[in-house]
Design an enzyme around this catalytic site. Structure first.
Site, PDB file in Angstrom:
ATOM      1  N   LEU A 160      11.299  47.819  24.723  1.00  0.00           N
ATOM      2  CA  LEU A 160      11.182  47.244  23.235  1.00  0.00           C
ATOM      3  C   LEU A 160      12.482  47.018  22.737  1.00  0.00           C
ATOM      4  CD1 LEU A 160       7.715  48.016  21.723  1.00  0.00           C
ATOM      5  CD2 LEU A 160       8.513  45.780  22.377  1.00  0.00           C
TER       6      LEU A 160
ATOM      7  N   GLY B 162      15.630  47.595  23.958  1.00  0.00           N
ATOM      8  CA  GLY B 162      16.587  46.897  24.694  1.00  0.00           C
ATOM      9  C   GLY B 162      16.390  45.396  24.589  1.00  0.00           C
TER      10      GLY B 162
ATOM     11  N   ARG C 197       0.467  65.300  16.369  1.00  0.00           N
ATOM     12  CA  ARG C 197       0.361  65.511  17.653  1.00  0.00           C
ATOM     13  C   ARG C 197       0.660  67.021  18.056  1.00  0.00           C
ATOM     14  NH1 ARG C 197       3.084  59.815  20.217  1.00  0.00           N
ATOM     15  NH2 ARG C 197       1.291  58.635  19.678  1.00  0.00           N
TER      16      ARG C 197
ATOM     17  N   GLU D 184      14.091  55.261  21.908  1.00  0.00           N
ATOM     18  CA  GLU D 184      14.002  56.526  22.271  1.00  0.00           C
ATOM     19  C   GLU D 184      15.047  57.601  22.990  1.00  0.00           C
ATOM     20  OE1 GLU D 184      10.894  59.489  24.877  1.00  0.00           O
ATOM     21  OE2 GLU D 184      10.521  57.300  25.014  1.00  0.00           O
TER      22      GLU D 184
ATOM     23  N   ARG E 182       7.167  63.355  16.527  1.00  0.00           N
ATOM     24  CA  ARG E 182       7.101  61.918  16.153  1.00  0.00           C
ATOM     25  C   ARG E 182       5.752  61.702  15.872  1.00  0.00           C
ATOM     26  NH1 ARG E 182       5.302  57.722  18.430  1.00  0.00           N
ATOM     27  NH2 ARG E 182       5.281  58.536  20.792  1.00  0.00           N
TER      28      ARG E 182
ATOM     29  N   LEU F 286       7.240  52.353  18.747  1.00  0.00           N
ATOM     30  CA  LEU F 286       7.165  50.966  18.902  1.00  0.00           C
ATOM     31  C   LEU F 286       8.070  50.481  17.461  1.00  0.00           C
ATOM     32  CD1 LEU F 286       3.675  49.886  20.087  1.00  0.00           C
ATOM     33  CD2 LEU F 286       5.594  50.104  21.199  1.00  0.00           C
TER      34      LEU F 286
END
Length: 660
Positions: A66, A68, A353, A448, A458, A464
């Site tokens: 995504l 790049g 998370r 990333e 995160r 994204l």
């Protein structure tokens, strides 16, 4: 890029682990003034490149996920000459497709109180106050444009009955700001970026070199001047020059061997950049995702992520009696322990998370775990199916249910899923300034591959968001400020720096092939992963980190004596590919351990067992550790240098991070 220097402190040495104290990184190019106006004012101050001059400038983009693909497409659209290098045979195979659940944006379509400020605050808080305010606010601000851009591309986001874009919740937020396309959001967004990239290829603005692995970065007089890459089909090495190099190669979670990352994901490009002088920021900040299919066997090669979106409607529980091995449908409601809902009533199953992962480990350590190994908890959709109906659940998560059944052989419509934490995302990465440039001029890191935006943890659906923000809306502005100074630079590979870099790369390949030991690359990688998981994974302590450091150093020495790499370097040789990557993982692992050891606090995903609240939550030390740790590599077996970027909080006050 110069930094204000401070008097160097004495070298730090603690029972075998040592480092040197470096500079204070006080020049990160972050603008000042009102937070809401910083990005706009910064863009207005950047140097520009005239359209007829952009055609004279060449940019290398490494990676076509995504970040790049969106960056290459945008730079091509602006008129730069772009070369993209990917080790896949198609950008569509990038690991971005595995980001299933959604993408955050502060559109407030549901009128539930969302705003750019709330997304900014949730992200800063979710990262446990270990990220720059300016970067995070810019990310939240740009998020609004991302959705409009992707809709214009034709991304098939889920929609409500009236035709409006639908949203759902993700961990760490008390509202619904996550846009999604069933459980295929990353794939759909990647197809949009891929289409934009291919348009530029057709127009002749972008060249894509498939099956090419970047093995080194060429630096001349402090500036990035190109790359050394290997053609994976023929084995030939190539030197490629450019006015600027952009690394968009993802994270380094595969250092742990078992992770949710695609098997080809690696750290070579960013680690070789580090060896060339780029600082590595916060390498120990590694996220453990709570919603993964548990490991089933000793020789399993990777783990599978079950999207965090499942925690919207799924309820996490274990039996209230330790060691209860009854099938879940035989355990009545009053004997089920919904521990997240009890421990964190304000957020319930949608806690961030890091908190959900540690909670799962805690209940399993207490003996409440389920499944054959006892290292799993249930994720149950029975209540949601009764409330919403099977059709609604299928529309939201159908492909994820199918994936779970195909992998485990269990039907999640009838039996709760079993999940357990696994290595997923790396918040650490190359240190970059506000312009996304590393401390090496002309070398950029996006997505990333850099350390920015997420702090120590995160939030879900933000990967994204960052990848597309960096590629579509940030780098295309900021890279021009540097390229405006490179108009009269003549590109050539006939320099000492290129010759030396290519020579060193060939020598490294020849050395690996000549060892002819008796152990496979995967044996070493598996052993490295176990050490990292046990001692530098879900939780860490000083004694374990010391042991891990010694084990990894000894393992690296054995690797260079005992590894067996069959074949030659002049052919398609996946054993050689893996050997080169594992060699880099072994070096990076030492830095991860040093970083975890030096940070004597707990924050976000970094839980040092010595620093916890009485309730077992992370205990930060803002007085001593409110900084970005930017590490400089000084050579094999040499102590690295720690540069510190102080984190200033002008608009939010760091508080005890509570989701109760």
């Amino acid at each position: 890029m110069s930094d204000i220097l401070t008097a160097p402190a004495p070298a730090q040495t603690r029972t075998g682990i040592s480092w040197r104290e470096g500079t204070l990184l006080t020049r990160n190019n972050c603008p000042e003034g009102e937070l809401e106006k910083r990005w706009t004012r910064h863009k207005d101050s950047l140097r520009l490149v005239a359209p007829h001059n952009k055609r004279k400038l060449e940019v290398i983009v490494v990676g076509a996920g995504l970040a790049g693909a969106s960056a290459a497409a945008s730079l091509g659209e602006l008129g730069y000459r772009v070369k993209v290098f990917v080790y896949h045979n198609s950008p569509r195979r990038a690991h971005s497709i595995a980001a299933q659940g959604g993408i955050n944006a502060a559109k407030n379509y549901r009128n539930d109180g969302d705003s750019v400020w709330r997304l900014f605050y949730d992200t800063i808080k979710g990262g446990d106050f270990r990220a720059r305010e300016s970067n995070v606010y810019r990310l939240a601000e740009v998020s609004v444009k991302i959705i409009d851009h992707c809709v214009a591309q034709g991304i098939p986001f889920a929609r409500e009955y009236g035709g409006y874009l639908d949203t759902r919740s993700f961990g760490g937020a008390q509202l619904m700001r996550t846009f999604y396309a069933r459980g295929q959001t990353g794939q759909q967004l990647l197809l949009g970026a891929y289409a934009a990239l291919q348009r530029q290829v057709e127009l002749g603005n972008v060249q894509v070199f498939y099956n090419h692995d970047v093995l080194d970065i060429v630096v001349e007089e402090g500036k990035a001047r190109g790359i050394i890459c290997r053609n994976l089909i023929t084995g030939a090495l190539h030197s490629v020059p450019a006015h600027a190099v952009v690394l968009a190669t993802g994270g380094y979670g595969n250092a742990y061997y078992l992770s949710t990352n695609a098997k080809l994901s690696n750290a070579t490009a960013i680690w070789r950049a580090c060896r060339r002088g780029a600082y590595f920021g916060n390498p120990s900040f590694v996220q453990i995702h709570p919603t993964c299919i548990p490991q089933s066997g000793e020789y399993q090669s990777k783990l599978t992520l079950m999207s965090e979106s499942l925690r919207n409607d799924g309820r996490v529980w274990v039996p209230r009696t330790p060691g209860d091995k009854r099938p879940p449908h035989e355990i009545p409601e009053h004997q089920r322990w919904y521990y997240l809902e009890e421990w964190y009533p304000s957020f319930g199953n949608l806690v961030p998370r890091d908190i959900a992962s540690r909670a799962a480990k805690r209940v399993c350590d207490m003996g409440y775990g389920v499944g054959p190994t006892g290292r799993a908890v249930y994720l149950d959709f029975s209540d949601a199916i009764k409330r919403l109906g099977k059709e609604v659940i299928y529309q939201r998560y159908g492909n994820l249910f199918e994936m779970y059944e195909e992998i485990t052989g269990e039907n999640p419509w009838e039996t709760p899923m079993r999940i357990y934490p696994a290595v997923h995302y790396t918040m650490g990465g190359l240190w970059v300034d506000y312009n996304l440039m590393t401390n090496i001029e002309g070398l950029y890191a996006i997505g990333e591959a850099n350390f920015s935006d997420h702090g120590a943890n995160r939030l879900g659906a933000s990967a994204l968001m960052q990848g597309l923000a960096d590629g579509y809306f940030i780098l295309p502005y900021t890279i021009g400020d540097y390229l405006a100074t490179q108009l009269f630079v003549k590109l050539t590979t006939d320099t000492a720096a290129f010759r030396e870099a290519e020579k060193e790369t060939q020598q490294r390949i020849d050395r690996l092939l000549s060892i002819q030991g008796k152990r496979t690359v995967d044996e070493f990688h598996r052993e490295l992963g176990k050490v990292l998981w046990d001692e530098c994974g879900l939780s860490r302590n000083a004694q374990g980190l010391l042991s891990a450091f010694e084990q990894v150093r000894a393992l690296r020495e054995r690797f260079w004596r005992e590894v067996y790499v069959p074949g030659t370097g002049e052919e398609f040789n996946q054993n050689l590919e893996r050997a080169l990557r594992v060699a880099d993982f072994l070096e990076l692992a030492e830095l991860m351990i040093i970083d975890a050891y030096h940070r004597e606090e707990s924050c976000g995903c970094h839980l040092r067992e010595e620093y916890q609240t009485p309730e077992g939550e992370a205990l930060r030390n803002d007085e001593e550790f409110a900084y970005v740790a930017a590490w400089e590599w000084n050579g094999e077996n040499q102590p690295p240098t720690l540069h510190k970027e102080p984190l200033k909080f002008e608009f939010v006050k760091p508080t005890v991070r509570s989701y109760k």
